[in-house]
Scaffold this active site. Structure first.
Site, PDB file in Angstrom:
ATOM      1  N   ASP A 229       0.761  -0.949  -0.199  1.00  0.00           N
ATOM      2  CA  ASP A 229       0.388   0.015   0.120  1.00  0.00           C
ATOM      3  C   ASP A 229       1.046   0.807   0.123  1.00  0.00           C
ATOM      4  O   ASP A 229       1.762   0.867   0.884  1.00  0.00           O
ATOM      5  CB  ASP A 229      -0.824   0.461   1.245  1.00  0.00           C
ATOM      6  CG  ASP A 229      -1.943   0.763   1.005  1.00  0.00           C
ATOM      7  OD1 ASP A 229      -2.690   1.314  -0.040  1.00  0.00           O
ATOM      8  OD2 ASP A 229      -1.858   2.287   1.962  1.00  0.00           O
ATOM      9  N   GLU A 303      14.736 -15.005   0.476  1.00  0.00           N
ATOM     10  CA  GLU A 303      15.111 -16.429   1.040  1.00  0.00           C
ATOM     11  C   GLU A 303      13.890 -17.648   1.049  1.00  0.00           C
ATOM     12  O   GLU A 303      14.166 -18.752   1.959  1.00  0.00           O
ATOM     13  CB  GLU A 303      15.352 -16.001   2.652  1.00  0.00           C
ATOM     14  CG  GLU A 303      16.241 -14.640   2.322  1.00  0.00           C
ATOM     15  CD  GLU A 303      16.472 -14.723   4.236  1.00  0.00           C
ATOM     16  OE1 GLU A 303      15.756 -15.398   5.069  1.00  0.00           O
ATOM     17  OE2 GLU A 303      16.932 -13.464   4.385  1.00  0.00           O
TER      18      GLU A 303
END
Ligand code: GLC
Length: 597
Positions: A229, A303
């Protein structure tokens, strides 16, 4: 590159390739992502507000439709002052929507059906009920608690004037003064949005660490990525300098408030079609420091397995500036608001499409396409208004009403255009039913802070957030088992209900389904784009391009045009009439997909 092709009928066509096929395998490069606004999708418990079990129960609809992923607007704990974009706890579900177990069940069921799930992340501000802000109010000026937000001393005698002249995007001042422990008026805090949405200070490492931890919390639970956002707002220019422009949310500013791109002084010029992005050139938007945040987030996502993705909601222009958010070590895609705000005109659309593809190609990112979301008047209604007059900031009963039939015809044509383009596309819940905006909603029902903060001059966004019609015969049109609905549905919604469209050839729902199936079959998402000029249909009011083996034609004009002969028509947004010579005609406001040779 320009090629000249001799067609069998001796017509000379010119082809200009603006984008070549991209074989990269990541799912988000080509995905059609369906936006669920949880309050209004489906209500499982009957309280009149949609919830997570309601969404899970309706995932079959999304699988049938043929989308690839969902993006869920915020479901976090929140006082709901801005529809959940005011988060009080980033690691929990608001009881209105369910529990963390419900979120896990939704994720598991979506994944079982092969649908990926993006969640909304709101990092620019928290709710004023977030424990950090509660602690900041209780703490003294200069404390570590206050340093997570943008507290400043006021200007003028006794600090009674706000620290700078920034305004809230929702209207009114951008600063609010707090009362200190001794009962005296004290510091001011910045809120670019509602007064209950204090802006965080992203230069504070504690803020960055907290959000990395929030990312991991949801990545560990299995989400496939985040819609971020106000991604262009996190970092403010040093010193928070005054700015004489105005920012408004996703629509054209009111007269007298227009700030044209690159010009920061207010002017009374008529708003050009794409001015709203130009409202975001001030010292609170698109600062260099935001890129460091997304580089760090990119590393966190990397990751994890499964190509997790970050999607920017960033009102940044021009396109090459937006593309900087999508450099190889930053975010993965960004909403293409230039496409959303373009007028219904072939030249305007062609320019936007070409610009977007070339800017995104330059950084190796996919282009996205979007027509509607929870912040704008639904495109079915927008396209039923006179074009070229900018975006409406909501529509009320006393405003000029859109032409519903014209709007729907254009909306269907626009959807087929969007879904034929290479890249990733966003579908806002209900657009697959052709839903219009609720343009006559009773003002007393309005909940959007825009309505309040604009002093009741902007109707705001409630009209595009009305609960979905699933069944024409059930209470609340099947939205809620009890017939309750947090916003009332307009009468016309019964005609758009899913049960009236499912299995009905040519219905909006079946047209979306067919387009999504063909998009997959022809691999249009990873395909190419070459504009075709000189076809018999080629006039200034027609867009014509080839993506893989599909020729796409969109007629935005006012006269029907003949379709070239020998084409195998795949899907159309309207039934095509036949001309006297037996050729198919492409009527105004229609898109056709046809297979070529
Ligand atoms: C974004 C959201 C909008 C919200 C605002 C503040 O623009 O899409 O709904 O009001 O940010 O969080």
């Amino acid at each position: 590159m320009a090629l000249v092709t001799e067609r069998p009928d001796d017509t000379t066509t010119t082809t200009s390739v603006v984008h070549t096929a991209n074989p990269s395998p990541q799912w988000w490069r080509t995905a059609v992502i369906y936006q669920v606004y949880p309050r209004s999708f489906a209500d499982g418990d009957g309280d009149g507000v949609g919830d997570l079990p309601g969404i899970t129960a309706r995932l079959g609809h999304l699988a049938r439709l043929g989308i690839d992923a969902l993006w869920l607007s915020p479901f976090y704990r929140s006082p709901q002052n801005d529809g959940g974009y005011d988060v009080a706890d980033y690691r929990d579900i608001d009881p209105l929507f369910g529990t963390l177990a419900d979120a896990d069940a939704l994720l598991a069921e979506a994944h079982r059906r092969g649908l990926r799930v993006l969640v909304d992340l709101v990092p620019n501000h928290t709710s004023s009920e977030h424990p950090w802000f509660v602690a900041a109010l209780a703490a003294a000026p200069g404390s570590a608690e206050r340093a997570r937000y943008l507290f400043r001393e006021g200007r003028g005698p006794d600090g009674a004037e706000p620290p700078n002249n920034w305004r809230s995007v929702f209207g009114g001042p951008g600063w609010t003064r707090v009362t200190e422990a001794d009962g005296r008026p004290g510091q001011w805090y910045l809120h670019l949005f509602d007064v209950t949405q204090p802006d965080l200070d992203w230069t504070n490492p504690e803020v960055a660490a907290e959000f990395e931890s929030v990312l991991r919390f949801w990545l560990d639970r299995g989400v496939d990525g985040f819609r971020v956002d106000v991604a262009h707002g996190l970092v403010k220019a040093e010193g928070l300098p005054d700015w004489h422009g105005t920012s408004v949310l996703l629509h054209s500013p009111l007269e007298g408030e227009v700030s044209v791109a690159g010009v920061d002084e207010p002017t009374t010029e008529t708003a050009p079609e794409r001015v709203q992005a130009g409202n975001h050139h001030g010292p609170m938007w698109d600062q260099e420091g935001v890129h460091e945040v997304y580089r760090a987030w990119h590393r966190v996502l990397a990751e994890y397995d499964g190509d997790r993705a970050l999607v920017a909601e960033a009102w940044v222009e021009p396109m090459p500036r937006l593309a900087r958010y999508l450099r190889a070590d930053e975010m993965h895609q960004a909403f293409n608001f230039a496409f959303l705000t373009a007028a219904w005109s072939a030249p305007a659309l062609r320019e936007v499409i070409t610009d977007a593809l070339s800017a995104m190609d330059a950084v190796g990112a996919p282009t996205t396409w979007v027509l509607s979301n929870h912040d704008v008047v639904r495109h079915t209604s927008r396209l039923g208004l006179p074009q070229g007059e900018g975006m409406p900031g909501g529509i009320g009963a006393a405003d000029p009403q859109p032409d519903e039939e014209l709007g729907l015809r254009r909306a269907r044509a626009a959807a087929l255009l969007m879904l034929s383009l290479p890249g990733s596309a966003y579908v806002y819940q209900g657009e697959e039913l052709g839903l219009p905006e609720h343009t006559t909603l009773d003002d007393a029902e309005r909940q959007d802070p825009v309505w309040l903060r604009s002093g009741h001059t902007e109707r705001g966004r409630d009209g595009c957030r009305v609960p979905l019609p699933w069944s024409s015969t059930q209470p609340a049109l099947g939205f809620s088992p009890t017939g309750a609905s947090w916003l009332s549905q307009p009468e016309s919604f019964a005609g758009y209900a899913l049960d009236n469209q499912q299995g009905v050839p040519g219905s909006t729902f079946e047209t979306y389904r067919a387009a999504l199936r063909l998009r997959r079959e022809f691999a249009l998402g990873s395909g190419s784009l070459a504009w075709v000029d000189g076809l018999p249909v080629g006039t200034a009011q027609t867009l014509a391009f080839v993506n893989r083996e599909v020729l796409v034609l969109t007629n935005t004009g006012t006269t029907a045009l003949p379709l070239p002969a020998d084409l195998d028509v795949l899907v159309t947004s309207q039934q095509l009439p036949l001309a006297e010579d037996g050729a198919w005609l492409v009527p105004p406001d229609t898109t056709v997909w046809a297979r070529i040779g």
